[in-house]
Structure formats: structure tokens, C-alpha cells
Write a protein that holds these residues in place. Structure first.
Motif, mmCIF file in Angstrom:
data_model
loop_
_atom_site.group_PDB
_atom_site.id
_atom_site.type_symbol
_atom_site.label_atom_id
_atom_site.label_comp_id
_atom_site.label_asym_id
_atom_site.label_seq_id
_atom_site.Cartn_x
_atom_site.Cartn_y
_atom_site.Cartn_z
ATOM 1 N N VAL A 186 7.194 -13.589 -5.907
ATOM 2 C CA VAL A 186 7.494 -14.355 -4.702
ATOM 3 C C VAL A 186 7.233 -13.524 -3.452
ATOM 4 O O VAL A 186 7.690 -12.375 -3.355
ATOM 5 C CB VAL A 186 8.964 -14.832 -4.729
ATOM 6 N N GLY A 187 6.506 -14.074 -2.507
ATOM 7 C CA GLY A 187 6.276 -13.402 -1.231
ATOM 8 C C GLY A 187 5.447 -12.139 -1.343
ATOM 9 O O GLY A 187 5.562 -11.249 -0.501
ATOM 10 N N GLN A 188 4.602 -12.045 -2.361
ATOM 11 C CA GLN A 188 3.805 -10.826 -2.594
ATOM 12 C C GLN A 188 2.313 -11.160 -2.619
ATOM 13 O O GLN A 188 1.574 -10.718 -3.501
ATOM 14 C CB GLN A 188 4.223 -10.162 -3.908
ATOM 15 N N ASP A 189 1.842 -11.930 -1.658
ATOM 16 C CA ASP A 189 0.452 -12.402 -1.672
ATOM 17 C C ASP A 189 -0.544 -11.242 -1.666
ATOM 18 O O ASP A 189 -1.562 -11.285 -2.372
ATOM 19 C CB ASP A 189 0.191 -13.314 -0.468
ATOM 20 N N ASP A 190 -0.279 -10.208 -0.867
ATOM 21 C CA ASP A 190 -1.205 -9.065 -0.805
ATOM 22 C C ASP A 190 -1.269 -8.341 -2.148
ATOM 23 O O ASP A 190 -2.345 -7.919 -2.590
ATOM 24 C CB ASP A 190 -0.770 -8.084 0.288
ATOM 25 N N VAL A 191 -0.122 -8.202 -2.789
ATOM 26 C CA VAL A 191 -0.075 -7.544 -4.098
ATOM 27 C C VAL A 191 -0.848 -8.355 -5.129
ATOM 28 O O VAL A 191 -1.638 -7.815 -5.912
ATOM 29 C CB VAL A 191 1.382 -7.343 -4.550
ATOM 30 N N VAL A 192 -0.644 -9.662 -5.136
ATOM 31 C CA VAL A 192 -1.356 -10.533 -6.071
ATOM 32 C C VAL A 192 -2.860 -10.426 -5.861
ATOM 33 O O VAL A 192 -3.635 -10.367 -6.826
ATOM 34 C CB VAL A 192 -0.879 -11.989 -5.926
ATOM 35 N N ALA A 193 -3.281 -10.386 -4.592
ATOM 36 C CA ALA A 193 -4.711 -10.269 -4.303
ATOM 37 C C ALA A 193 -5.272 -8.946 -4.831
ATOM 38 O O ALA A 193 -6.359 -8.907 -5.431
ATOM 39 C CB ALA A 193 -4.945 -10.391 -2.802
ATOM 40 N N THR A 194 -4.539 -7.857 -4.624
ATOM 41 C CA THR A 194 -4.983 -6.538 -5.101
ATOM 42 C C THR A 194 -5.089 -6.496 -6.615
ATOM 43 O O THR A 194 -6.092 -6.049 -7.179
ATOM 44 C CB THR A 194 -4.012 -5.443 -4.615
ATOM 45 N N LEU A 195 -4.051 -6.986 -7.289
ATOM 46 C CA LEU A 195 -4.040 -6.950 -8.744
ATOM 47 C C LEU A 195 -5.065 -7.914 -9.334
ATOM 48 O O LEU A 195 -5.700 -7.623 -10.358
ATOM 49 C CB LEU A 195 -2.642 -7.267 -9.269
ATOM 50 N N GLY A 196 -5.234 -9.053 -8.669
ATOM 51 C CA GLY A 196 -6.249 -10.005 -9.133
ATOM 52 C C GLY A 196 -7.644 -9.417 -9.058
ATOM 53 O O GLY A 196 -8.473 -9.623 -9.951
ATOM 54 N N SER A 197 -7.925 -8.667 -8.000
ATOM 55 C CA SER A 197 -9.231 -8.007 -7.863
ATOM 56 C C SER A 197 -9.434 -6.970 -8.957
ATOM 57 O O SER A 197 -10.533 -6.805 -9.489
ATOM 58 C CB SER A 197 -9.351 -7.346 -6.489
ATOM 59 N N ALA A 198 -8.342 -6.269 -9.303
ATOM 60 C CA ALA A 198 -8.434 -5.269 -10.375
ATOM 61 C C ALA A 198 -8.750 -5.933 -11.710
ATOM 62 O O ALA A 198 -9.579 -5.439 -12.482
ATOM 63 C CB ALA A 198 -7.136 -4.477 -10.462
#
Length: 376
Positions: A10-22
Motif C-alpha cells: 500500500v502506498g509504495q508505487d515507486d517501490v513496485v515500479a523498481t521491483l517490477g523493472s527488476a
């Protein structure tokens, strides 16, 4: 569209984007997840591990995702502790696991949930494996802050910083995913101060909400040192009782497993070496019991800290939203009874008590000192 595996972040859009790219290919072999308590460090690491093993990037429905969510994926190992530290034996077991080839998934993934609790020996045991990992091995370490992990390890990890999620986002999650009434979800989310797991616990458990309300009523009821000592004793005893309730079940199961592995029950006697194994188990169980009791006390201190914060915001006439709107009358009473300087002194006392407990002070003495400072 965001993969289902990230829904709990929740509320971690930047983290999700980083991990998704990985997951999509920008990968490295070691990661360090940091963030305040309740921000979802371990959840993020497990979601990342799940997405890495899933052929569809974290669909949430395939066999790999289902087994990862259940904690039974053969190529995802979680290293954690209920005690005060992670010792060298656990670290060496993790290193041995890291050297294995994946049996089903694409990676051999090791999640260290409490990397800040690694002893120096344990950290040194992990260092070589993180420096020179086996092919296909991924290390995911979790800690409150980067500084909590020794320099030689953290310098070899890619950092991932999680934020405290907003109360509104947590409330929406509880309402939509758990079916909790929206008003209850909002109050629980505000009271939990960004801790998703605690918010869910408060929202689901009326007894937890009752205990919390009783804790928040303590400052108003203090009139003298006798009240302070009784309040401190109550907090300490309730924390000890809650830890005992949780640990008794774990202790009994572990003792039974130990006896079975040594053949004590079948043979009717104690084989050579059993006494040492039993002693080690007993010591570890005592450490776990101590940690759980102190964690329970720390939860109380955080509630009291939020209460004093609400008192101070009312005294200063700020527009900040109250964390504890459900006890607004007690907040108003304390705001009228004390000065902003006195409230700041109480806040300092709570912080000092937390520091003392971290330094292994006797809990009841630390709590008594703190409560006495509430009197001004």
C-alpha cells in the motif's frame, strides 16, 4: 496494469515500479529493504521473491505464486527469528541453502527478515555468500534502516526504501480486501500510524481495541507516584502474560520436536548430547519470550507517544488530524491539565524509556521512571 502480487504494498508505487523493472530484467543478486515498522519490508521482499519465480511476473494464481504465498515454495527460504538475534548456525544454514541450484523456480531466493538482528558472526558468515553468490541465487535482506546492517553487507546490496503508507490507503485496503466496515478501518488505520499489520489486528479484534483504549486512559488517571507504579506494573505484567500465551504453544511444539528427533520418547532415556541440545533450546526460548514481552511494551509506548502527540497538537492549536480521535475527551482533559512544555517532557520520557529498554534495562523500572515524569 499492476500484477496481483503487489496488491499488499500500500502506498509504495515507486517501490513496485523498481521491483517490477527488476523482474522484467533489471536484476541484481542482493537487495536491502528498509523502512519504518509496518511499512511492509517483509511483504515487499516476499512479493518480489514471488514475482521473480512466477513466469508471468506475479500473477498470483499459478502454482509458483500459490506455494510462495503459503510459504512452501521449495526455492524461497525465509530466515527470521522470534529471539533477540539471528545466530551463526542459522546463517550457515542459509549459506548452504544459497549454494543449491533451484529445484523448480528460476532462482534460489533467501529472504532475511530481520537482518538487523544478525550477530557479528552470523553477518560475517553471510558476507562471502553475498559477495560471490552462486548462479541463480538472490538475497533479499530486510531491516528498519540501512545503518542497521553492517557496512560490508549493505554496500553489496541494492537499497529499496519503503515509506510509511498513508492511513487513508490502509483503510481502503482493509475495507476492500478484508471486508471491514469503513469507519472501523479508518480508526484502526489512524491508530496504527502506518503499520498495516497492526491496523488489520485492531480492525478485526475488539479486545485489541479495548486494550488500547485502556492504555490511552492511563495518563489521565495518574495522580501520584502510587498510580505511576501501578500503571507500570500493569503494563509489564500484561506484556509478560501476552508473551507467555504466545510462547507456551511454540515452546511445547519445539520441545516435542526435539524429543522426537533425539528419540527421547521412544527410548525412555536421554541420549548423550541431548542435555546440551535441550539447554540451547531453552535459552533460545527464553530469549524469544523476552523479546516478545518487550515488543508488546514497545507497542504500548508507541500508543502513549501518539496520545501525547495529540495532546500537544491540541495545546498548540494546530490543524493536524488527531491519531486518537476515539479518546478525544481524555486528550482535551490532558491538554487543559498540562502545559506544552510538560507534554514535551512526557514525550521525552517515552523516548527515553524506549531507549532504556533497547539497552536491556529492567522493564518495570524503566516504565516506573517514565510514568513518574508524566506527573511533571
Amino acid at each position: 496494469m499492476t500484477a496481483p502480487v503487489w496488491a499488499e504494498l500500500v502506498g509504495q508505487d515507486d517501490v513496485v515500479a523498481t521491483l517490477g523493472s527488476a523482474v522484467a530484467g533489471q536484476m541484481t543478486h542482493a537487495w536491502l529493504f528498509t523502512g519504518p515498522p509496518g511499512s511492509g519490508r517483509s511483504n515487499a521482499a516476499i512479493a518480489f521473491a514471488t514475482a521473480l519465480q512466477c513466469e508471468n511476473g506475479g500473477c498470483g494464481t499459478c502454482r509458483s505464486c500459490v506455494t510462495a504465498a503459503a510459504g512452501s515454495h521449495p526455492d524461497i527460504a525465509v530466515i527470521n527469528t522470534d529471539g533477540l538475534s539471528i545466530g551463526v548456525d542459522a546463517a550457515r544454514d542459509a549459506v548452504r541453502r544459497a549454494a543449491l541450484h533451484p529445484s523448480q523456480g528460476r532462482y534460489q531466493i533467501l529472504v532475511v527478515e530481520d537482518a538487523d538482528r544478525l550477530t557479528d558472526q552470523a553477518a560475517n558468515a553471510l558476507l562471502k555468500a553475498i559477495e560471490e553468490p552462486a548462479p541463480g541465487t538472490v538475497w533479499l535482506l530486510c531491516a528498519p534502516a540501512v545503518e542497521d546492517v553492517i557496512m560490508t553487507i549493505r554496500s553489496r546490496c541494492r537499497p529499496v526504501l519503503l515509506r510509511t503508507p498513508p492511513a487513508s490507503a490502509i483503510a481502503q485496503l482493509l475495507h476492500e480486501r478484508d471486508g471491514i466496515e469503513l469507519d472501523v478501518a479508518r480508526r484502526a488505520a489512524a491508530a496504527a500510524q502506518g503499520h498495516i499489520g497492526r491496523a488489520r489486528g485492531l480492525a478485526r479484534d475488539p479486545d485489541a481495541r479495548r486494550r488500547r483504549a485502556e492504555i490511552l486512559s492511563l495518563p489521565v488517571g495518574l495522580r501520584g507516584l502510587g498510580d505511576c507504579f501501578r500503571a507500570a506494573q500493569r503494563i509489564d505484567q500484561e506484556a509478560t502474560a501476552r508473551a507467555k500465551e504466545r510462547c507456551d504453544v511454540l515452546d511445547a511444539r519445539e520441545l516435542s520436536n526435539l524429543q522426537e528427533s533425539w528419540g527421547v520418547e521412544e527410548r525412555g532415556r536421554r541420549p548423550a548430547g541431548y542435555a546440551g541440545a535441550l539447554s540451547s533450546l531453552t535459552k533460545e526460548q527464553e530469549r524469544r519470550r523476552k523479546r516478545m514481552a518487550r515488543d508488546a511494551i514497545d507497542g504500548v509506548l508507541l500508543d502513549l507517544l501518539s496520545f501525547q502527540r495529540d495532546v500537544l497538537t491540541l495545546q498548540l492549536g494546530t490543524d493536524a488530524e488527531a491519531i486518537n480521535a476515539d479518546v478525544a475527551d481524555d486528550i482535551a482533559t490532558m491538554a487543559a491539565r498540562t502545559t506544552p512544555e510538560g507534554t514535551l517532557g512526557s514525550i521525552d520520557a517515552i523516548v527515553a524509556c524506549r531507549d532504556a529498554l533497547q539497552a536491556n534495562a529492567a522493564p518495570q523500572l524503566a516504565l516506573e521512571h517514565m510514568m513518574s515524569r508524566f506527573l511533571g
